[in-house]
Write a protein that holds these residues in place. Structure first.
Motif, PDB file in Angstrom:
ATOM      1  N   TRP A  48      59.439 -21.659  -9.749  1.00  0.00           N
ATOM      2  CA  TRP A  48      58.880 -22.987  -9.505  1.00  0.00           C
ATOM      3  C   TRP A  48      57.708 -22.946  -8.518  1.00  0.00           C
ATOM      4  N   ALA A  49      57.454 -21.786  -7.939  1.00  0.00           N
ATOM      5  CA  ALA A  49      56.346 -21.661  -6.980  1.00  0.00           C
ATOM      6  C   ALA A  49      55.119 -21.015  -7.613  1.00  0.00           C
ATOM      7  N   LYS A  50      55.094 -20.945  -8.955  1.00  0.00           N
ATOM      8  CA  LYS A  50      54.012 -20.225  -9.632  1.00  0.00           C
ATOM      9  C   LYS A  50      52.637 -20.857  -9.418  1.00  0.00           C
ATOM     10  N   ASP A  51      52.604 -22.142  -9.092  1.00  0.00           N
ATOM     11  CA  ASP A  51      51.318 -22.815  -8.916  1.00  0.00           C
ATOM     12  C   ASP A  51      50.762 -22.694  -7.495  1.00  0.00           C
ATOM     13  N   ILE A  52      51.514 -22.079  -6.606  1.00  0.00           N
ATOM     14  CA  ILE A  52      51.014 -21.865  -5.250  1.00  0.00           C
ATOM     15  C   ILE A  52      50.094 -20.657  -5.257  1.00  0.00           C
ATOM     16  N   LEU A  53      48.863 -20.868  -4.840  1.00  0.00           N
ATOM     17  CA  LEU A  53      47.864 -19.804  -4.897  1.00  0.00           C
ATOM     18  C   LEU A  53      48.220 -18.671  -3.944  1.00  0.00           C
ATOM     19  N   SER A  54      47.999 -17.431  -4.407  1.00  0.00           N
ATOM     20  CA  SER A  54      48.226 -16.252  -3.583  1.00  0.00           C
ATOM     21  C   SER A  54      46.894 -15.705  -3.098  1.00  0.00           C
ATOM     22  N   VAL A  55      46.910 -15.175  -1.899  1.00  0.00           N
ATOM     23  CA  VAL A  55      45.703 -14.571  -1.356  1.00  0.00           C
ATOM     24  C   VAL A  55      46.105 -13.320  -0.579  1.00  0.00           C
ATOM     25  N   VAL A  56      45.284 -12.285  -0.716  1.00  0.00           N
ATOM     26  CA  VAL A  56      45.558 -11.042  -0.007  1.00  0.00           C
ATOM     27  C   VAL A  56      45.187 -11.203   1.465  1.00  0.00           C
ATOM     28  N   TRP A  57      45.937 -10.591   2.305  1.00  0.00           N
ATOM     29  CA  TRP A  57      45.826 -10.683   3.762  1.00  0.00           C
ATOM     30  C   TRP A  57      44.388 -10.586   4.263  1.00  0.00           C
ATOM     31  N   ASP A  58      43.668  -9.551   3.848  1.00  0.00           N
ATOM     32  CA  ASP A  58      42.329  -9.306   4.415  1.00  0.00           C
ATOM     33  C   ASP A  58      41.253 -10.225   3.845  1.00  0.00           C
ATOM     34  N   ARG A  59      41.622 -11.135   2.946  1.00  0.00           N
ATOM     35  CA  ARG A  59      40.651 -12.095   2.418  1.00  0.00           C
ATOM     36  C   ARG A  59      40.847 -13.500   2.982  1.00  0.00           C
ATOM     37  N   VAL A  60      41.788 -13.628   3.888  1.00  0.00           N
ATOM     38  CA  VAL A  60      42.056 -14.930   4.494  1.00  0.00           C
ATOM     39  C   VAL A  60      40.989 -15.250   5.535  1.00  0.00           C
ATOM     40  N   LYS A  61      40.443 -16.454   5.460  1.00  0.00           N
ATOM     41  CA  LYS A  61      39.475 -16.922   6.453  1.00  0.00           C
ATOM     42  C   LYS A  61      40.002 -18.226   7.053  1.00  0.00           C
ATOM     43  N   LEU A  62      40.547 -18.092   8.230  1.00  0.00           N
ATOM     44  CA  LEU A  62      41.177 -19.238   8.891  1.00  0.00           C
ATOM     45  C   LEU A  62      40.191 -19.986   9.767  1.00  0.00           C
ATOM     46  N   HIS A  63      40.417 -21.294   9.867  1.00  0.00           N
ATOM     47  CA  HIS A  63      39.640 -22.142  10.757  1.00  0.00           C
ATOM     48  C   HIS A  63      40.578 -22.833  11.745  1.00  0.00           C
ATOM     49  N   LYS A  64      40.002 -23.435  12.745  1.00  0.00           N
ATOM     50  CA  LYS A  64      40.780 -23.979  13.846  1.00  0.00           C
ATOM     51  C   LYS A  64      41.799 -25.021  13.394  1.00  0.00           C
TER      52      LYS A  64
END
Length: 337
Positions: A48-64
């Protein structure tokens, strides 16, 4: 505002991972942008979580304004959130791992993190050790999958357990119990059913034919298998893991209770519970539960009714309602979370 959940890459079904995905799913349903973050290959995830987008660790760009959410015990996974000044959250699902992975030269008070707790015992533990009050985000169980069953085969008694949880203690309980049954000359057939390497659907099938669930897991934050067993019409016997006291209540007066204050709940005794590690007390409780079943004692139905009432209080609908109507509203209004 985006929500990033660090999900440990595991190959098999994990209750902790299910709870993380469920929170991510609720955030998505509330209209937020949500990502599941993995280091390396993505591990198991519920359908049921198939629609949650996955992202690889080193491609994450976080903001404040983003949220970076990490389960306890994965200290190094906090770094992206801390380095980017994002809102970094430790979602504590098991009190026992909160300090075990913390480097010896580091203190939680020195880090810019907030905490969420999975249960009242875990919230109490965090407040007692760190002086920090935390919101409680309880897990939920699927009552469509785990169904209440009063009428079970009485020709034999099925006791199910999960051998991966303190397997040596589980074997010890079973060996001592079998010896006592043999000494007493009880001829009624009693089976011990292992629950291991099964899908949730197959776990539900085992619970459906079991009379008793032997819970050998500890430490725990808010254990789901006992709740699923309660929903399936099983008497629950065993340890609480500390976190189980969020919902576990003794059916036998004057039995063991923990030293911290239990919260008020809408149900009464729902199982036979022992101090963690007290093997002989578990054996005695298991013996009593079997005796009640063999004697068709009316107290069995009372315990099962309380147990089912307990399970219903942890349904997915209740979990979602609490999340959307309480937690999210506080988040939007910028109250402390």
């Amino acid at each position: 505002m985006k929500f990033y959940f660090f999900i440990p890459s595991l190959r098999r079904v994990s209750g902790g991972v299910i709870v993380l995905y469920r929170l991510a799913y609720f955030f998505k349903q509330a209209g937020y942008e949500v990502y599941a973050v993995h280091r390396g290959a993505r591990g198991w995830r519920p359908w049921w979580a198939k629609d949650i987008l996955s992202v690889v660790w080193d491609r994450v760009k976080l903001h404040k304004k983003d949220f970076w959410i990490v389960p306890e015990g994965w200290f190094n996974a906090l770094l992206p959130g801390l380095q980017s000044n994002a809102k970094t959250i430790v979602y504590c699902q098991n009190w026992a791992y909160l300090f075990s992975a913390l480097p010896s030269n580091c203190k939680w008070q020195d880090l810019d993190v907030d905490f969420w707790a999975v249960s009242q015992p875990v919230a109490w533990f965090i407040e007692h050790t760190l002086g920090i009050k935390t919101p409680i985000l309880r897990p939920g169980i699927d009552l469509n999958l785990f169904n209440f069953n009063f009428k079970k085969n009485q020709k034999e008694i099925n006791i199910c357990y999960m051998p991966r949880k303190n397997s040596a203690l589980a074997r010890q309980v079973i060996q001592i119990f079998n010896q006592i049954i043999q000494k007493k000359g009880i001829s009624h057939k009693i089976n011990f059913l292992k629950i291991e390497n099964l899908s949730q659907e197959d776990v539900a099938k085992v619970f459906a034919k079991a009379h008793i669930f032997l819970n050998t897991g500890f430490p725990e934050g808010c254990p789901l298998p006992p709740l699923e067993a309660m929903a399936s019409g099983c008497l629950v016997v065993g340890f609480t893991g500390f976190g189980g006291w969020d919902y576990m209540r003794q059916i036998i007066p004057d039995k063991y209770i923990p030293s911290f204050p239990l919260r008020s709940v809408a149900w009464q005794g729902n199982g036979f519970f022992s101090a963690d590690g007290d093997v002989m007390d578990v054996v005695l409780n298991l013996e009593l539960a079997v005796q009640w079943i063999l004697e068709k004692d009316q107290k069995v139905n009372k315990v099962l009714e309380n147990a089912y009432k307990t399970a219903c209080a942890y349904s997915l609908d209740i979990q979602k309602e609490s999340f959307l109507n309480n937690f999210i509203k506080k988040l939007i209004s910028n109250d402390s979370v």
